[in-house]
Design an enzyme around this catalytic site. Structure first.
Site, mmCIF file in Angstrom:
data_model
loop_
_atom_site.group_PDB
_atom_site.id
_atom_site.type_symbol
_atom_site.label_atom_id
_atom_site.label_comp_id
_atom_site.label_asym_id
_atom_site.label_seq_id
_atom_site.Cartn_x
_atom_site.Cartn_y
_atom_site.Cartn_z
ATOM 1 N N SER A 198 -12.828 -10.113 16.347
ATOM 2 C CA SER A 198 -11.479 -9.550 16.160
ATOM 3 C C SER A 198 -10.636 -10.353 15.170
ATOM 4 O O SER A 198 -9.415 -10.325 15.228
ATOM 5 C CB SER A 198 -10.746 -9.472 17.501
ATOM 6 N N ASN B 94 -7.788 -14.556 28.088
ATOM 7 C CA ASN B 94 -7.060 -13.361 28.532
ATOM 8 C C ASN B 94 -5.544 -13.567 28.547
ATOM 9 O O ASN B 94 -4.791 -12.673 28.169
ATOM 10 C CB ASN B 94 -7.542 -12.936 29.916
ATOM 11 N N HIS C 154 19.852 24.538 10.013
ATOM 12 C CA HIS C 154 18.687 25.335 9.566
ATOM 13 C C HIS C 154 18.460 25.210 8.060
ATOM 14 O O HIS C 154 17.943 26.139 7.433
ATOM 15 C CB HIS C 154 18.843 26.821 9.923
ATOM 16 N N LYS D 280 8.977 14.604 -15.966
ATOM 17 C CA LYS D 280 9.122 14.444 -14.517
ATOM 18 C C LYS D 280 9.652 13.076 -14.089
ATOM 19 O O LYS D 280 9.304 12.057 -14.637
ATOM 20 C CB LYS D 280 7.764 14.646 -13.819
ATOM 21 N N GLU E 123 8.966 10.263 -0.478
ATOM 22 C CA GLU E 123 7.758 10.951 -0.017
ATOM 23 C C GLU E 123 6.828 9.996 0.729
ATOM 24 O O GLU E 123 6.266 10.325 1.771
ATOM 25 C CB GLU E 123 7.033 11.574 -1.216
ATOM 26 N N GLN F 114 -8.575 -5.539 22.906
ATOM 27 C CA GLN F 114 -8.745 -6.093 21.568
ATOM 28 C C GLN F 114 -8.201 -5.138 20.500
ATOM 29 O O GLN F 114 -7.808 -5.572 19.431
ATOM 30 C CB GLN F 114 -10.229 -6.372 21.321
HETATM 31 N N1 ARG Z 1 -10.371 -11.084 21.166
HETATM 32 C C1 ARG Z 1 -9.952 -10.619 22.447
HETATM 33 C C2 ARG Z 1 -8.750 -9.678 22.327
HETATM 34 O O1 ARG Z 1 -8.282 -9.470 21.253
HETATM 35 C C3 ARG Z 1 -9.560 -11.748 23.322
HETATM 36 C C4 ARG Z 1 -10.737 -12.336 23.931
HETATM 37 C C5 ARG Z 1 -10.898 -12.032 25.336
HETATM 38 N N2 ARG Z 1 -12.283 -11.862 25.524
HETATM 39 C C6 ARG Z 1 -12.895 -12.087 26.633
HETATM 40 N N3 ARG Z 1 -14.159 -11.945 26.654
HETATM 41 N N4 ARG Z 1 -12.239 -12.450 27.704
HETATM 42 O O2 ARG Z 1 -8.289 -9.126 23.290
#
Ligand code: ARG
Length: 502
Positions: free
Chosen positions: A32, A120, A166, A293, A300, A332
Site C-alpha cells: 500500500s 491496525n 429553471h 476560440k 469545465e 487499506q
Molecule cells: N497497510 C494497511 C492499511 O492500509 C495497514 C496494515 C495492516 N495490516 C495488517 N495485516 N494488520 O490498512
C-alpha cells in the site's frame, strides 16, 4: 523442548510463522505504498510520540528510546530531503519506517518500538493525522475563495443581474446578491468541514490490534503529543471505525457540488449568448483548430473533478458497508478516495480562486438581461395587490394575459405606453410613467423588502454578516493549525531532551 525457528523463509517483519516468501503477484496486490506516501511524516511523528510514551511509562529504557528516536529523526531528515523511498517489498509505510529503524538502530533497540502497538491502530492514526491537515488546507483555500466572492459582491450590490429559475429569466436581482448566495454556501461548507475535523481529530493510537494492551500505556499522552483533541475510547471502535473519513469526504463532496455550480456559471455566463462574465485569458484555453476560440476550461474541469469526488464518496461507503468487527484489510483502500478527493478539491479551489479573482463582470449586459423576458412581471402583479387592493391570484391572471398579448405583438414590458394601455383596458388605469417606474429592474430590486432579499441594503447587511463569519472561521482555522504546530514542537522538544540535545 521444541526448538524455536530463528530463520524463516520470509524476510518480512511478520515473517516468523511463514515458510515461504510472498508471491510477487500477491506482494504487488497487497502493498500500500501508493496510498501511504501521503502520510510518511505522520508515521514518523506518530512513532516518535509512541516511543516517548513507552519511555515515559517505563516500558522502554532511556538507552533504547534514545536509539529509536535518533533513527526516527534520521528517517525524518531523509524524508524531508526527499531521500526516503518507500520500498514496495516492505508492504507499507509502517513497515518501511520500522525496517529502517531496525536496520540502523539494530534489532535490540529498533525491535522495541512496536511494543503495545499494532499496524491496525497505527494506520488509522496516520490516516486521521494526514486527513486533518488536508481538511485544514481545504478550509483555508475555501476561505480565500469566500473572500474573493465577498470583495466582488460588495462592489456589485446595486448592479442588476438576471435571476433565474429553471434557467429561465425569473426576477431581477443584483450581482452582489448572486455572489452573496455562493459565499453563503461556502460558509456552510466550512462548518461541515470543521465538524468533520472535530471527529477526525481523535486519537486511535494505543488500541493496538483491537483489544488494547497489557502494557501500562498512556494513551492520553500520545494523543496530546500528536495534537489530537482526545482519544477514541473503545479500542475496538478505534481500529474499525472510518465514519470520520466518510463524513470528511461527504463534506468535501458538498463543497465540490457548490464549486461545480459556480464553475457551471462561469461556463454559461461567459458564453456570448449570455455575455455577462469574461474569464481572464490566464484562466482560459484556446482551440487547436478554431483560432477565435476562448474556452472556459477551468470551469469545465471543475465540474469534471466534482464527478471524481462524488465517485470517491461512493467508493468509500461501498467499501465500508457490512464489514465485520475488527480491522479488515479492506481498510487499506479507504485512504486513496480521501487523498484523491482532497487533492481534487484543493486543485479546484486554487483555480477557482484565481479565476474568480480576475473575473470581469459585464455590468451593462447584466443590466440588459436583468429586465429581459418580462422578468419584472411578478413585481407588476405585486404592485396591483398593494395599490389596487386586489387578490394576488387575480393580479397573476391579469399580468399573465398582459404578457400573452405583448408576446403576440412582439412587444415587451419596456413598451411602457402599450403596457399602460392594455392594463387600462382591463380596468387598471395606469400611465406609461407609472409602468416605467414599476418595471425598471433596479426599482424592482429596491422594492424587495423581506429579510435576506435582493434589496441592496439587505444584501449589504448580509455581506457584513458573511464577512464577520469569515473572520471567525479563519481564526478557528488558525487556532487548529497552531494547535498542531504546538503539539509537534512539544514532541520535538521531548525528543531533543532524550537525545541530550537540550
Ligand atoms: N497497510 C494497511 C492499511 O492500509 C495497514 C496494515 C495492516 N495490516 C495488517 N495485516 N494488520 O490498512
Amino acid at each position: 523442548m521444541v526448538a524455536m525457528k530463528h530463520t524463516s523463509g520470509s524476510d518480512k517483519l511478520w515473517g516468523g510463522r511463514f515458510e515461504a516468501d510472498v508471491d510477487e503477484t500477491m506482494l504487488l496486490f497487497s502493498e500500500s505504498t501508493w496510498a501511504d506516501a501521503h502520510m510518511i511524516a505522520e508515521d514518523i511523528w506518530g512513532s516518535e510520540a509512541h516511543a516517548l510514551m513507552l519511555h515515559e511509562c517505563g516500558i522502554n529504557s532511556t538507552e533504547h528510546t534514545r536509539e529509536i528516536l535518533r533513527w526516527l529523526e534520521e528517517a525524518r531528515r531523509r524524508f524531508e530531503a526527499g531521500e526516503l523511498e518507500l520500498k514496495v517489498e516492505l508492504e507499507d509505510v509502517h513497515m518501511n519506517v520500522e525496517s529502517f529503524l531496525r536496520e540502523e538502530a539494530g534489532p535490540e533497540a529498533g525491535g522495541r518500538l512496536h511494543t503495545a502497538r499494532s499496524r491496525n491502530d497505527q494506520v488509522v492514526t496516520d490516516f486521521r493525522m494526514r486527513l486533518r491537515r488536508y481538511l485544514l488546507d481545504i478550509r483555508e483555500a475555501a476561505a480565500e475563495l469566500r473572500e474573493v466572492l465577498l470583495d466582488h459582491a460588495e462592489k456589485l450590490t446595486d448592479a442588476p443581474f438576471p435571476g433565474f429559475t429553471h434557467t429561465q429569466h425569473a426576477q431581477p436581482v443584483t450581482a452582489g446578491f448572486w455572489l452573496a448566495a455562493h459565499a453563503a454556501g461556502l460558509e456552510r461548507d466550512d462548518q461541515r468541514l470543521a465538524q468533520a475535523y472535530l471527529r477526525t481529530n481523535q486519537c486511535p493510537l494505543g488500541a493496538a490490534a483491537l483489544a488494547g494492551t497489557s502494557f501500562p500505556t498512556d494513551r492520553e499522552l500520545t494523543a496530546k503529543l500528536l495534537g489530537f483533541d482526545g482519544v477514541v475510547m473503545v479500542a475496538l471502535d478505534a481500529v474499525q471505525s472510518r465514519d470520520f473519513a466518510v463524513e470528511s469526504l461527504a463534506a468535501i463532496a458538498n463543497l465540490m457540488i457548490n464549486l461545480s455550480r459556480m464553475a457551471e456559471e462561469t461556463v454559461l455566463f461567459s458564453s456570448p449568448a449570455f455575455g455577462m462574465l469574461e474569464v481572464d485569458d490566464s484562466f482560459a484555453t484556446g482551440s487547436s483548430i478554431m483560432p477565435q476560440k476562448k474556452n472556459p476550461c477551468a470551469g469545465e474541469l471543475s465540474r469534471a473533478r466534482t464527478a471524481a469526488v462524488a465517485g470517491r464518496l461512493m467508493e468509500l461507503i461501498t467499501l465500508l458497508k457490512a464489514l465485520p468487527s475488527g480491522y479488515n484489510r479492506d481498510y487499506q483502500h479507504d485512504k486513496l478516495p480521501l487523498w484523491d478527493a482532497c487533492t481534487d478539491a484543493l486543485a479546484t479551489l486554487r483555480v477557482m480562486i484565481g479565476m474568480w479573482r480576475t473575473m470581469q463582470f459585464k455590468t451593462e449586459r447584466m443590466a440588459e438581461l436583468a429586465g429581459a423576458e418580462f422578468a419584472s412581471a411578478t413585481e407588476l402583479a405585486n404592485y396591483l395587490v398593494r395599490e389596487r387592493n386586489m387578490p394576488f391570484r387575480d393580479c397573476h391572471e391579469l399580468v399573465g394575459s398582459l404578457v400573452g398579448t405583448l408576446v403576440e405583438e412582439g412587444a415587451t414590458l419596456d413598451d411602457h405606453e402599450r403596457v399602460a394601455e392594455i392594463l387600462t383596458e382591463h380596468g387598471q388605469e395606469m400611465t406609461a410613467e407609472q409602468v416605467a417606474e414599476i418595471v425598471d429592474p433596479l426599482a424592482v430590486v429596491r422594492a424587495q423588502k423581506s429579510l435576506g432579499s435582493t434589496n441592496p441594503d439587505e444584501v449589504r447587511r448580509c455581506l457584513e454578516q458573511l464577512r464577520c463569519n469569515l473572520a471567525v472561521d479563519r481564526e478557528e482555522q488558525q487556532d487548529d493549525r497552531q494547535h498542531l504546530q504546538d503539539a509537534f514542537e512539544e514532541t520535538m522538544r521531548r525528543v531533543r531532551e532524550i537525545l541530550g540535545e537540550e
